[in-house]
Write a protein that holds these residues in place. Structure first.
Motif, PDB file in Angstrom:
ATOM      1  N   GLU A   1      36.027  66.455  18.314  1.00 11.41           N
ATOM      2  CA  GLU A   1      37.341  66.744  17.732  1.00 11.41           C
ATOM      3  C   GLU A   1      38.193  67.616  18.636  1.00 11.41           C
ATOM      4  N   ARG A   2      37.611  68.099  19.733  1.00  9.55           N
ATOM      5  CA  ARG A   2      38.406  68.899  20.663  1.00  9.55           C
ATOM      6  C   ARG A   2      39.535  68.050  21.262  1.00  9.55           C
ATOM      7  N   GLU A   3      40.636  68.705  21.549  1.00  9.36           N
ATOM      8  CA  GLU A   3      41.755  67.997  22.167  1.00  9.36           C
ATOM      9  C   GLU A   3      41.328  67.435  23.527  1.00  9.36           C
ATOM     10  N   GLY A   4      41.644  66.181  23.756  1.00  9.43           N
ATOM     11  CA  GLY A   4      41.326  65.539  25.026  1.00  9.43           C
ATOM     12  C   GLY A   4      39.891  65.091  25.167  1.00  9.43           C
ATOM     13  N   ALA A   5      39.123  65.071  24.067  1.00 10.63           N
ATOM     14  CA  ALA A   5      37.703  64.709  24.152  1.00 10.63           C
ATOM     15  C   ALA A   5      37.468  63.213  24.197  1.00 10.63           C
ATOM     16  N   LEU A   6      38.456  62.418  23.856  1.00 15.79           N
ATOM     17  CA  LEU A   6      38.267  60.970  23.767  1.00 15.79           C
ATOM     18  C   LEU A   6      39.020  60.269  24.898  1.00 15.79           C
ATOM     19  N   PRO A   7      38.494  59.102  25.308  1.00 15.32           N
ATOM     20  CA  PRO A   7      37.342  58.313  24.835  1.00 15.32           C
ATOM     21  C   PRO A   7      36.013  59.016  25.127  1.00 15.32           C
ATOM     22  N   ALA A   8      34.996  58.649  24.311  1.00 17.31           N
ATOM     23  CA  ALA A   8      33.692  59.305  24.445  1.00 17.31           C
ATOM     24  C   ALA A   8      32.562  58.309  24.257  1.00 17.31           C
ATOM     25  N   ILE A   9      31.490  58.549  24.992  1.00 18.70           N
ATOM     26  CA  ILE A   9      30.229  57.830  24.803  1.00 18.70           C
ATOM     27  C   ILE A   9      29.221  58.826  24.249  1.00 18.70           C
ATOM     28  N   VAL A  10      28.560  58.463  23.164  1.00 19.13           N
ATOM     29  CA  VAL A  10      27.511  59.299  22.585  1.00 19.13           C
ATOM     30  C   VAL A  10      26.202  58.543  22.729  1.00 19.13           C
ATOM     31  N   TYR A  11      25.268  59.094  23.492  1.00 22.32           N
ATOM     32  CA  TYR A  11      23.957  58.461  23.668  1.00 22.32           C
ATOM     33  C   TYR A  11      22.979  58.999  22.633  1.00 22.32           C
ATOM     34  N   ALA A  12      22.329  58.079  21.918  1.00 23.03           N
ATOM     35  CA  ALA A  12      21.299  58.428  20.942  1.00 23.03           C
ATOM     36  C   ALA A  12      19.948  57.946  21.454  1.00 23.03           C
ATOM     37  N   GLY A  13      18.869  58.481  20.872  1.00 21.69           N
ATOM     38  CA  GLY A  13      17.542  58.222  21.420  1.00 21.69           C
ATOM     39  C   GLY A  13      16.889  56.938  20.952  1.00 21.69           C
ATOM     40  N   THR A  14      17.271  56.416  19.778  1.00 24.31           N
ATOM     41  CA  THR A  14      16.644  55.215  19.234  1.00 24.31           C
ATOM     42  C   THR A  14      17.717  54.292  18.675  1.00 24.31           C
TER      43      THR A  14
ATOM     44  N   THR B   1      21.131  68.547  11.257  1.00 23.61           N
ATOM     45  CA  THR B   1      22.418  68.805  10.623  1.00 23.61           C
ATOM     46  C   THR B   1      23.287  69.688  11.513  1.00 23.61           C
ATOM     47  N   ASP B   2      22.704  70.736  12.078  1.00 18.24           N
ATOM     48  CA  ASP B   2      23.435  71.601  12.997  1.00 18.24           C
ATOM     49  C   ASP B   2      23.918  70.799  14.204  1.00 18.24           C
ATOM     50  N   LYS B   3      23.086  69.896  14.683  1.00 19.44           N
ATOM     51  CA  LYS B   3      23.448  69.068  15.828  1.00 19.44           C
ATOM     52  C   LYS B   3      24.649  68.198  15.486  1.00 19.44           C
ATOM     53  N   GLU B   4      24.645  67.589  14.312  1.00 20.06           N
ATOM     54  CA  GLU B   4      25.767  66.741  13.926  1.00 20.06           C
ATOM     55  C   GLU B   4      27.055  67.553  13.802  1.00 20.06           C
ATOM     56  N   ARG B   5      26.951  68.755  13.251  1.00 24.05           N
ATOM     57  CA  ARG B   5      28.134  69.612  13.133  1.00 24.05           C
ATOM     58  C   ARG B   5      28.730  69.898  14.508  1.00 24.05           C
ATOM     59  N   ARG B   6      27.886  70.275  15.436  1.00 26.20           N
ATOM     60  CA  ARG B   6      28.373  70.632  16.773  1.00 26.20           C
ATOM     61  C   ARG B   6      28.895  69.398  17.514  1.00 26.20           C
ATOM     62  N   LEU B   7      28.263  68.263  17.304  1.00 24.19           N
ATOM     63  CA  LEU B   7      28.718  67.022  17.930  1.00 24.19           C
ATOM     64  C   LEU B   7      30.109  66.650  17.430  1.00 24.19           C
ATOM     65  N   VAL B   8      30.316  66.750  16.118  1.00 21.00           N
ATOM     66  CA  VAL B   8      31.633  66.465  15.551  1.00 21.00           C
ATOM     67  C   VAL B   8      32.669  67.433  16.133  1.00 21.00           C
ATOM     68  N   ALA B   9      32.314  68.717  16.225  1.00 22.99           N
ATOM     69  CA  ALA B   9      33.241  69.709  16.783  1.00 22.99           C
ATOM     70  C   ALA B   9      33.610  69.374  18.220  1.00 22.99           C
ATOM     71  N   ALA B  10      32.629  68.921  19.006  1.00 18.89           N
ATOM     72  CA  ALA B  10      32.907  68.580  20.405  1.00 18.89           C
ATOM     73  C   ALA B  10      33.846  67.389  20.508  1.00 18.89           C
TER      74      ALA B  10
END
Length: 623
Positions: free
Chosen positions: A260-273, A249-258
């Motif tokens: 939502e930062r200005e200029g953060a997109l486009p973005a690739i999010v790599y997941a493990g499975t 849950t903490d990880k998801e919160r921080r990921l969303v915050a990252a």
């Protein structure tokens, strides 16, 4: 354009005598057109200047020298063999790992030099492949992109034998090394194939070679006094941050915050499975209030192509993917690459992180590390270990399936409760490397080839040695990546030293170096996720995951089956009923059977679950 990962072991004929001369044949001069490389670069690709290292590689290939190119992702490795291929008057054979990569490069080359390139791969019918090779042999094409499994077919090699092969390119050459992060035994035969075809030059290209791996590439591919081009591994426009997280849950919160930062997109999010990829894409879509697409190998080919197309075109700004995404994906303006789980090696991390900022503008690479990631690494390393009894069983099964020396079996016939598909693939590689089998081209879900030698004491000892090597490499990678994650020293310096680059870390002006040098790179966690994400089956707790499995499984499951699903078991029942597609599948692999079962029983005691009773009791959620 970046490439990765070749496929099955090749059974090439032995090198012919004509290929033994170090210059590429008795008295044979390199067949290069007398054209200035800089002029050709401008004319073919429209570039005014070479990037660092490119000219040296191009001139080496034109001069008939073997070449080893080690450049970071996005530095222009492909041009190092494409330009000399277009300048020479013979054929360049490029061993390329994935059909999508072939297609991407072919389309780009077709624009630069119409009619210069042809493809041979499993997505084209046999007549089209034969016609492509025939045209290449006749000199109608400059480059022939070939899937690696083709080199295990004597018929294919014989058809290509009449071509004047100048360059033989092995891309993602780290796969040939037992010390590399993506070691593939199938690369071992490529050097023999190149020499047998009379290739004058072998070009080996990779973005992720440590000094040990680079030396191993030279040895495994038998490169002769190669021109070695290594441009350094620093990406000055990238910032690196490791973000410690207390829970999912903490990880998801921080990921969303990252994101939502200005200029953060486009973005690739790599997941493990794969399961986590689909789950996280859904949750981020809700949290960010924008469309997010998922990409993994479990999706249909059309679904993957559509997801990639929409991300590349800018129709969507966030893609959540497994490491199947990104190989050859040349989207220049990716501003953020996030790893939602710690990758298996520093090499894999840096290759994937390097897909950010290929336009040279500032970009961020965020690695979200949770303690459970370490347990998952250990779990998968242990689960992937190959035992001698498994090798013996697979060898016997293949022998029974090859009464006349040829076998053709579905991989599912080689899998059992004690040996999963990934282990079977590793075993096939060990058997091929030991000379017991000679694989032939086949679909991904089958094993075809010739049973070449008895699985005797020598072969048994060889396979035991190969399996031990592979396991030692996995543990070495585990130690290296966690040393990087848990270090309190500069991340950029740590990456450079890992690859043997002694240069001082030098971020571009105005670009933060890393979280150690500038803690502001670590996003603060919001006090809570949006309310709509704070509840539900995927909120991250074990209780919610158990309830989700019980409610989603069809047919319904009992206590032990629910535990197996949550821990990522691979029994025949799990596969038969597609339980491995449930959102919670494998999400608690770091816990023991008893720990998960204890919580299942706790939910029964608390009245949130009930057992149906009877001879085969099932679980039901209490409304």
């Amino acid at each position: 354009m970046d490439q990765a990962t070749l496929l099955t072991d090749s059974a090439a004929p032995a090198p012919c005598p004509a290929a033994a001369d170090p210059a590429g044949g008795a008295g044979t001069a390199p067949a290069a057109a007398a054209t200035d490389p800089a002029a050709a670069l401008q004319r073919r690709f429209g570039f005014a200047d070479f990037r660092p290292g490119q000219r040296e590689a191009v001139e080496g290939a034109l001069a008939g020298r073997d070449v080893l190119v080690v450049m970071p992702t996005g530095a222009g490795k492909s041009l190092c063999y494409q330009l000399p291929a277009l300048m020479r008057d013979d054929l360049t054979v490029v061993v390329s790992p994935l059909v999508s990569l072939m297609q991407d490069q072919a389309e780009a080359l077709e624009r630069a030099a119409p009619g210069s390139v042809a493809l041979v791969n499993a997505q084209r019918d046999a007549d089209a492949n034969r016609a492509a090779v025939s045209r290449a042999v006749r000199g109608e094409h400059k480059l022939l992109y070939v899937a690696p499994e083709r080199f295990s077919s004597p018929g294919f090699l014989e058809q290509l034998r009449d071509a004047r092969v100048g360059l033989f390119v092995v891309d993602e050459a780290h796969c040939v090394s037992q010390w590399g992060h993506d070691f593939r035994p199938d690369y071992f035969r490529l050097a023999d194939a190149a020499r047998w075809l009379g290739a004058q030059v072998i070009v080996a290209s990779t973005a992720t070679a440590t000094p040990q791996v680079a030396a191993d590439i030279v040895q495994r591919l038998s490169l002769r006094d190669p021109v070695k081009v290594a441009t350094g591994f620093d990406r000055p426009n990238l910032s690196f941050a490791v973000v410690p997280c207390r829970s999912r849950t903490d990880k998801e919160r921080r990921l969303v915050a990252a994101l939502e930062r200005e200029g953060a997109l486009p973005a690739i999010v790599y997941a493990g499975t794969r399961a986590r990829t689909s789950e996280l894409a859904e949750r981020l879509e809700v949290a960010l209030g924008r469309e997010v697409v998922a990409y993994h190998a479990g999706l249909s080919r059309d679904a993957r192509a559509e997801a990639q197309r929409r991300f590349m075109s800018g129709d969507v700004d966030v893609v959540v993917a497994t490491n199947a995404f990104g190989m050859g994906v040349d989207k220049a303006d990716v501003r953020t690459v996030c790893h939602e789980a710690v990758p298996g090696s520093v090499e894999a991390y840096y290759q994937e992180a390097g897909r950010a900022g290929r336009d040279g503008a500032p970009a961020r690479c965020m690695l979200f590390a949770e303690g459970r990631d370490k347990g998952l690494h250990v779990f998968f390393i242990q689960r992937g270990e190959v035992h001698e009894t498994q090798v013996l069983r697979v060898a016997k099964t293949l022998a029974r399936a090859a009464p006349e020396g040829r076998y053709d079996v579905a991989l599912t016939e080689l899998v059992d409760d004690d040996c999963e598909e990934d282990q079977v693939r590793a075993i096939l590689g060990h058997l091929a490397r030991a000379g017991v089998i000679q694989p032939a081209p086949s679909s991904p879900d089958r094993a075809r080839g010739r049973y070449a030698a008895a699985f005797d004491g020598r072969a048994r000892a060889a396979c035991r040695s190969f399996a031990g090597e592979a396991q030692r490499v996995r543990w070495r990678q585990y130690r290296s990546v966690w040393a990087f994650v848990e270090s309190d020293t500069c991340r950029r310096a740590a990456v450079l030293r890992h690859f043997g680059d002694r240069a001082a870390p030098a971020p571009a002006p105005g670009v933060p170096c890393c979280d150690v040098c500038d803690p502001r790179l670590v996003p603060a966690a919001p006090a809570a996720l949006p309310a709509r994400l704070a509840t539900g089956a995927a909120a991250g707790s074990l209780d919610d995951a158990i309830l989700d499995v019980v409610q989603s499984a069809d047919p319904t499951v009992g206590r032990t089956r629910a535990v197996e699903i949550l821990r990522g078991g691979r029994s025949k029942v799990v596969k038969k009923y597609s339980y491995d597609g449930l959102p919670g599948y494998g999400s608690f692999a770091h816990l023991s059977n008893s720990e998960v079962l204890e919580r299942v029983d706790g939910l029964i005691t608390e009245g949130r679950l009930r057992s149906t009773g009877g001879h085969y009791p099932k679980l039901e959620a209490v409304p």
